[in-house]
Write a protein that holds these residues in place. Structure first.
Motif, PDB file in Angstrom:
ATOM      1  N   THR A  68      13.916  -1.272  -5.739  1.00 55.22           N
ATOM      2  CA  THR A  68      13.587  -1.986  -4.370  1.00 55.22           C
ATOM      3  C   THR A  68      13.144  -3.371  -4.292  1.00 55.22           C
ATOM      4  N   PHE A  69      12.168  -3.738  -5.265  1.00 54.31           N
ATOM      5  CA  PHE A  69      11.844  -5.157  -5.443  1.00 54.31           C
ATOM      6  C   PHE A  69      13.040  -5.910  -5.901  1.00 54.31           C
ATOM      7  N   LYS A  71      16.060  -5.651  -5.545  1.00 53.92           N
ATOM      8  CA  LYS A  71      17.021  -6.008  -4.630  1.00 53.92           C
ATOM      9  C   LYS A  71      16.919  -7.192  -3.622  1.00 53.92           C
ATOM     10  N   THR A  72      15.368  -7.428  -3.459  1.00 58.06           N
ATOM     11  CA  THR A  72      15.006  -8.693  -2.718  1.00 58.06           C
ATOM     12  C   THR A  72      15.209  -9.830  -3.680  1.00 58.06           C
ATOM     13  N   ALA A  75      18.897 -10.429  -3.193  1.00 53.89           N
ATOM     14  CA  ALA A  75      19.104 -10.905  -1.846  1.00 53.89           C
ATOM     15  C   ALA A  75      18.949 -12.481  -1.805  1.00 53.89           C
ATOM     16  N   ALA A 241      12.543  -8.191   8.643  1.00 50.69           N
ATOM     17  CA  ALA A 241      12.306  -7.253   7.609  1.00 50.69           C
ATOM     18  C   ALA A 241      13.621  -7.576   6.525  1.00 50.69           C
ATOM     19  N   LYS A 242      14.789  -7.378   7.217  1.00 51.54           N
ATOM     20  CA  LYS A 242      15.873  -7.612   6.416  1.00 51.54           C
ATOM     21  C   LYS A 242      16.219  -8.838   5.627  1.00 51.54           C
ATOM     22  N   GLY A 243      15.793 -10.094   6.242  1.00 53.96           N
ATOM     23  CA  GLY A 243      15.921 -11.203   5.742  1.00 53.96           C
ATOM     24  C   GLY A 243      14.748 -11.741   4.922  1.00 53.96           C
ATOM     25  N   ASN A 244      14.168 -10.700   4.283  1.00 51.97           N
ATOM     26  CA  ASN A 244      12.939 -11.237   3.334  1.00 51.97           C
ATOM     27  C   ASN A 244      13.370 -11.828   2.252  1.00 51.97           C
ATOM     28  N   MET A 249       7.871 -12.523  -0.325  1.00 49.49           N
ATOM     29  CA  MET A 249       7.292 -11.332  -0.821  1.00 49.49           C
ATOM     30  C   MET A 249       6.238 -11.716  -2.215  1.00 49.49           C
TER      31      MET A 249
ATOM     32  N   VAL B 257       9.100   4.616   2.895  1.00 47.08           N
ATOM     33  CA  VAL B 257      10.179   4.077   2.259  1.00 47.08           C
ATOM     34  C   VAL B 257      11.589   4.309   2.152  1.00 47.08           C
ATOM     35  N   ALA B 261      11.921   2.679   6.517  1.00 46.48           N
ATOM     36  CA  ALA B 261      12.180   1.177   6.262  1.00 46.48           C
ATOM     37  C   ALA B 261      13.462   0.569   6.647  1.00 46.48           C
ATOM     38  N   GLN B 262      14.480   1.565   6.404  1.00 50.75           N
ATOM     39  CA  GLN B 262      15.885   0.783   6.751  1.00 50.75           C
ATOM     40  C   GLN B 262      16.231   0.465   8.182  1.00 50.75           C
ATOM     41  N   ARG B 409       6.269  -1.750  -0.786  1.00 56.21           N
ATOM     42  CA  ARG B 409       7.451  -1.128  -1.132  1.00 56.21           C
ATOM     43  C   ARG B 409       8.347  -0.896  -0.076  1.00 56.21           C
ATOM     44  N   LYS B 411       8.519  -2.987   2.518  1.00 56.51           N
ATOM     45  CA  LYS B 411       9.016  -4.059   2.771  1.00 56.51           C
ATOM     46  C   LYS B 411      10.191  -4.428   1.959  1.00 56.51           C
ATOM     47  N   ALA B 412       9.877  -4.230   0.713  1.00 54.45           N
ATOM     48  CA  ALA B 412      10.837  -4.536  -0.183  1.00 54.45           C
ATOM     49  C   ALA B 412      12.130  -3.560  -0.033  1.00 54.45           C
ATOM     50  N   LYS B 413      11.943  -2.287   0.490  1.00 51.89           N
ATOM     51  CA  LYS B 413      13.096  -1.493   0.863  1.00 51.89           C
ATOM     52  C   LYS B 413      13.802  -1.927   2.089  1.00 51.89           C
ATOM     53  N   ALA B 414      13.010  -2.424   3.156  1.00 58.54           N
ATOM     54  CA  ALA B 414      13.764  -2.736   4.249  1.00 58.54           C
ATOM     55  C   ALA B 414      14.413  -4.054   4.088  1.00 58.54           C
ATOM     56  N   GLY B 415      14.193  -4.847   3.141  1.00 61.33           N
ATOM     57  CA  GLY B 415      15.165  -6.070   2.836  1.00 61.33           C
ATOM     58  C   GLY B 415      16.268  -5.808   2.203  1.00 61.33           C
ATOM     59  N   ALA B 416      16.399  -4.806   1.407  1.00 66.75           N
ATOM     60  CA  ALA B 416      17.403  -4.543   0.687  1.00 66.75           C
ATOM     61  C   ALA B 416      18.648  -4.040   1.436  1.00 66.75           C
TER      62      ALA B 416
END
Lengths: 673, 416
Positions: A68-69, A71-72, A75, A241-244, A249, B257, B261-262, B409, B411-416
């Motif tokens: 999860t981390f 991926k950011t 990105a 949330a998606k443009g994090n 972070m 998560v 999240a998505q 977690r 937040k991390a997942k939502a951004g992925a």
């Protein structure tokens, strides 16, 4: 060489760099080392500093590599790489056009237009992007009415695309300037020779111009890519949330999650990632010549056919060849105009929304209102300030004129009177009369503008002194120390701001335990009261590194003969420095100071973390306000800040021209030449 | 704290002409106009010195008694700058601006945080030199802030107006003697949605999650605080949010998560502006911010009638934010003066009308009918006994770290 060494004071070679070495050691190396140590600790929120260093572990690193981390991370790198390439793609034609296709006069105009947007608050420009991107905004509604998009309007706000657009916008200027300088320095004869030898336009560009512009491209890429990776503002304001991005972070690991070990591990890995990408980039670039060589048969055939074409058209008469450049020139001109428009969109929106009748900056409430501006002039303090300013400047100019009329007054003295007068007017107005507070008696916004200037000025002075001295030492007294020092400077440049911020925040608290220094930091004396000193320290790091590079580059290009001659003629080192070296690097110092000042004025990330309530700067206060509703008076504040900065710069420019410094020289130095 | 409530229909009981009269008087007394401040001071009989002047007698300016009981309206003058670190949009800008300057003689500086954790980090990393005078933590976070030495004891003699606060909102578990804190206001958590997108009835937190993953996917915002998300999951699944059950925490994390999240567009503690900009069609929000969203929508030229608000069911949160004085506050005197001033009923109600949260004043129904009879959208501010009975207050348990990590977690997942 022998005589020079004999006459000089035999201190260690790095003697001039000692202030910078101490500064970097105290406020960069040690604090960052602590962050690295934290990254092996465990979280313990029962402590004031929520890190337990009792049992060291690498668990935090494996957590970052957790899907999860990570991926950011990917990105963020993707956004930064794409944005860097877009900046290059968008900026190169503009730089090319400006360097080769326009007259000197237009060149200055275009460069000024490229630079001007960066003197508007970075943050308010980013916030302003919310206006055209809002699904319910006017722009979106127009598009809906025109039938260009669906009923729900533009769906870009709080998405990665919004971040991508704004991040390209925010860093475009930092790409165009170095590109321009690099292109501008190319000897026109090289290009002409290429054409004379039969190379076509495209072949000349890719075979001659582009390789010669290599250093400029590298500078532009570094100046955009590195800050993009650590960017925290753009994603926070627009990303959702998606443009994090990794910057925000990491910040939230430190503030909200109170998970410093994980945040530290992320920050350490991030520097690694930035260095890795840069290394890969450098490798790719070094491979390019080989690829070009491998592709030579292909390119040659293309070139040949192109040549035949242009030869054929050239055979007839000149006008036909003269017409084609015109078409190209027109295309480049249109592109440049579009890019400049793009750069000014948010600024025009800021101006317009400072007249918003509503209560929120980004939501246009239908009609204009001067109520937010009204507050500015209501108290009369603004008028008083303007009058005071004009009087002081006027008196100084008058005195200068009188002095000029006397032959025995050196021109060097009078040439510095302008900026000094300006500074005097500024100090008298800003510090003595509290006008910033008077004109914005609303929620401390006036204070924040004053704090911004105080912080940026202080940090700039530190940066110029440290950077100037170490730049001279680097260029004139190189030795074994140079490599370590340069590595530190480079590390400062590539360290994401958020990591510096965190390192300093935690460090400042530890500094409290050191005798004397700790007393100053805790209890505050003069400048140490209200947290201004923390801003000076925080903002000076990056700025001084930049000044160091500029000064070093400037001196490296200059013959040492003058200084040697001074020494041979018996001048003591201090005098030689003052009379020879200082004048030589003055344009570099001025360029560095201007660049530092702009960077510091806009600094949001470090400042937000290290500032105290008494030293809130404009970007810090605005970043705080983005968490709530941004009122239109922030637009007024941004416009004021912009006008004050522009006034100061215009004044400096005028004075520089009079004192004989070439502004294009400074622009060149400014952009890393 | 479940005792007091103001049924929204109460304000409808007054006859139309009477309401108009009241309204005019109220405006006169409240001094909402900038110039009205002097009037407030005069009307309240407050002096620049700290002499208490409990004004129990009928209000002398217009001869009518203000609500019932005795009201203390001491206003202490102070000077200098007063820095407050608080939640977004949490005070009437006029109050923290010109009015504070006029009545107290202090220039206010306000900065904002997103969550209690942010506040605690800011205070603890600055080692007592944050420069903030007043902070506004949520109740359950107060004990650890006392323990870490982040806030200091009140000098209660400087806050005589504390008697105006309803007993129900004093002496809470986190600070039984109110030595460190006094109620700023309390509120609850629910959601606001665009009924043209989500046409069905929305009542429970289960409905919220469902709509978030269905009609409002990618257009849904949730609060940027870990405990609130954990809470919503508990309430949707009939669990107690103050439990530390590991299985529940795991299940919640898995849901947040891996499933929710998505669908999230943003973790936004103050969604009102973005709602008006059109960024969300469903937002988890605190009641006062939801109320502000309606005004923003109108300002942006939108149609507020399609937007609906609901307190999450079957259970939701009741939180109380408090004024505290930060340790090492540079201007302790002004901090006391401000807190005391905020306990003056007229000031308190003026603030309430802006931020839309119950400020904990006693005799609230009477105060509202007298001082703010035209109060708009009171149903988002005040709740009936039966509604309040469904609200639960957070306790800081050993699971708090886990709740915050969950959010991270997610937040991390939502951004992925």
């Amino acid at each position: 060489m022998y005589t020079r060494d004999r006459r000089r004071w035999r201190g260690p070679k790095f003697v001039l760099a000692i202030p910078a070495i101490i500064w970097y050691l105290l406020f960069f190396v040690i604090p960052i080392a602590f962050v690295v140590i934290y990254s092996f600790g465990t979280k313990d929120t029962s402590r004031l500093l929520p890190v337990d260093l009792g049992k060291l572990t690498t668990a935090n690193y494996s957590e970052v590599f957790d899907d999860t981390f990570f991926k950011t991370f990917k990105a963020t790198l993707r956004i930064a790489i794409v944005a860097t390439l877009l900046c290059l793609g968008i900026g190169l034609p503009v730089a090319y056009f400006t360097a080769f296709k326009v007259s000197e006069k237009w060149r200055v105009v275009i460069l000024a237009l490229v630079v001007v947007p960066s003197f508007t608050s970075f943050l308010i420009r980013t916030v302003a992007w919310r206006i055209p991107l809002a699904p319910n905004g006017e722009f979106s509604r127009w598009l809906v009415d025109l039938g260009l998009i669906g009923d729900r309007g533009i769906q870009l706000l709080e998405t990665p695309t919004a971040v991508q657009i704004a991040i390209v916008y925010n860093y475009l200027g930092f790409m165009i300037l170095p590109l321009f300088v690099a292109l501008d320095r190319i000897d026109v004869r090289m290009r002409e020779a290429s054409k004379d030898l039969g190379a076509g336009r495209i072949a000349t560009f890719f075979g001659v111009t582009l390789p010669l512009a290599g250093p400029g491209i590298a500078a532009g890429v570094l100046l955009t890519f590195i800050p993009m990776c650590g960017d925290y503002v753009t994603a926070t304001v627009l990303g959702g949330a998606k443009g994090n991005m990794i910057g925000s972070m990491i910040a939230s690991q430190f503030s909200q999650a109170q998970n410093w070990p994980l945040g530290s591990a992320m920050a350490v890995l991030m520097i690694g990632a930035v260095l890795l990408v840069l290394a890969v980039g450098a490798l790719l670039v070094s491979v390019v010549p080989f690829i070009l060589k491998a592709l030579q048969p292909v390119t040659q055939s293309i070139r040949r056919s192109l040549n035949e074409h242009s030869m054929a058209s050239a055979k007839g008469d000149l006008p036909s060849t003269a017409r084609r450049p015109d078409v190209m020139r027109f295309v480049f001109a249109v592109w440049t105009v579009l890019v400049l428009l793009f750069m000014f969109i948010p600024i025009l929106l800021v101006l317009r929304h400072s007249f918003n009748s509503g209560s929120s900056f980004s939501i246009w409430a239908g009609h204009t209102s001067t109520k937010w501006w009204g507050e500015l002039f209501a108290s009369g303090a603004t008028w008083a300030m303007i009058i005071r300013f004009l009087v002081i400047i006027g008196v100084v100019l008058l005195v200068r004129r009188v002095l000029l009329s006397r032959a025995n007054v050196s021109k060097r003295v009078t040439s510095w009177m302008g900026p000094l007068g300006f500074l005097l007017a500024f100090v008298v107005n800003g510090l003595a009369s509290d006008w910033f507070r008077d004109i914005f008696d609303f929620a401390g916004i006036g204070d924040s503008i004053r704090n911004s200037f105080t912080a940026a000025l202080g940090a700039t002075v530190i940066a110029v002194v440290l950077g100037g001295l170490s730049g001279v030492a680097l260029a004139r007294r190189p030795g074994a120390w140079t490599k370590i020092f340069m590595a530190t400077v480079f590390l400062i440049l590539v360290t994401p701001e958020i990591m510096d911020a965190i390192a300093l925040v935690t460090w400042f608290q530890r500094v409290g335990d050191i005798p004397v220094l700790g007393y100053l930091f805790r209890n505050g004396l003069g400048p140490f009261n209200g947290g201004m000193h923390k801003l000076w320290v925080g903002q000076s790091l990056y700025a001084s590194a930049v000044v160091t590079l500029i000064v070093r580059a400037r001196l490296a290009g200059l013959d040492e003969a003058l200084e040697e001659a001074a020494a041979d003629l018996g001048a003591p080192p201090a005098r030689a420095f003052r009379q020879i070296t200082l004048p030589l690097i003055s344009s570099a110092l001025i360029a560095g100071a201007l660049l530092s000042f702009t960077l510091c004025l806009d600094n949001a990330v470090i400042s937000t973390l290290v500032s105290e309530a008494g030293s809130t700067t404009f970007p810090v206060a605005l970043l705080g306000a983005t968490k709530s509703t941004i009122k239109p008076f922030w637009g007024v504040g941004a416009v004021m800040l912009f006008m004050i900065t522009m006034g100061a710069l215009a004044f400096v420019a005028v004075v520089l021209r009079r004192s004989g410094e070439s502004s294009s020289d400074i622009a060149a130095t400014l952009a890393g030449g | 704290m479940t005792q007091d409530h103001t049924p929204p229909q109460l304000r409808m009981l007054a006859p139309e002409n009477f309401r108009e009269k009241l309204s005019r008087r109220a405006i006169f007394k409240m001094g909402t106009a900038a110039a009205g401040l002097a009037i407030v001071v005069a009307a309240c009989g407050g002096d620049d010195d700290a002499s208490p002047s409990t004004d129990g007698a009928p209000d002398t300016t217009d001869g009518s008694p203000l609500a019932s009981g005795d009201w203390s309206r001491v206003i202490n003058a102070a000077s200098g700058t007063l820095a407050m670190y608080t939640w977004g949009d949490y005070n009437d800008p006029e109050l923290v601006g010109k009015q504070a300057e006029g009545a107290l003689g202090v220039t206010m500086k306000v900065d904002y945080f997103n969550s209690n954790e942010d506040l605690i980090t800011k205070l603890s990393t600055s080692g007592g030199s944050s420069g903030f005078d007043i902070v506004a933590p949520t109740g359950p976070y107060i004990p650890q802030m006392i323990e870490k030495g982040l806030i200091q004891k009140f000098d209660k003699t400087l806050i005589p107006n504390m008697v105006n606060v309803d007993q129900a909102y004093l002496a809470q578990g986190w600070d039984p003697t109110n030595d460190y804190s006094v109620c700023k206001n309390w509120g609850t958590t629910g959601f606001i949605w665009d009924s043209s997108v989500i046409t069905r009835d929305m009542v429970t937190w289960a409905d919220f999650f469902d709509a978030c993953m269905d009609e409002a996917t990618g257009m849904c915002s949730v609060l940027d605080t870990g405990p609130n998300l954990w809470g919503a999951w508990c309430w949707a699944n009939g669990k107690d949010w103050n439990s530390t059950d590991a299985a529940d925490l795991d299940a919640c994390e898995a849901f947040l998560v891996d499933e929710l999240a998505q669908h999230i567009k943003k973790f936004d503690s103050y969604p009102s502006t973005a709602i008006a900009e059109g960024a969300y069609s469903l937002s988890m929000a605190w009641n006062g911010d939801a109320r502000q969203a309606f005004y923003r929508i109108i300002e942006a030229g939108g149609d507020p009638s399609v937007w609906k608000w609901a307190v999450g069911g079957p259970v939701t949160e009741l939180w109380m934010d408090n004024y505290c004085i930060a340790a090492g506050a540079p201007n302790v005197e002004a901090a006391h003066a401000w807190i005391n001033w905020e306990c003056v009923p007229e000031i308190s109600i003026q603030d309430l009308q802006y931020h839309g949260y119950h400020t904990g004043m006693r005799d609230m129904p009477d105060l509202i009918s007298e001082l703010a009879p035209d109060l708009d959208r009171g149903e988002i501010i005040f709740y009936s006994d039966s509604q309040v009975a469904t609200m639960s207050t957070q306790e800081i348990t050993s699971a708090i770290d886990r709740q915050v990590e969950m959010l991270n977690r997610m937040k991390a997942k939502a951004g992925a």
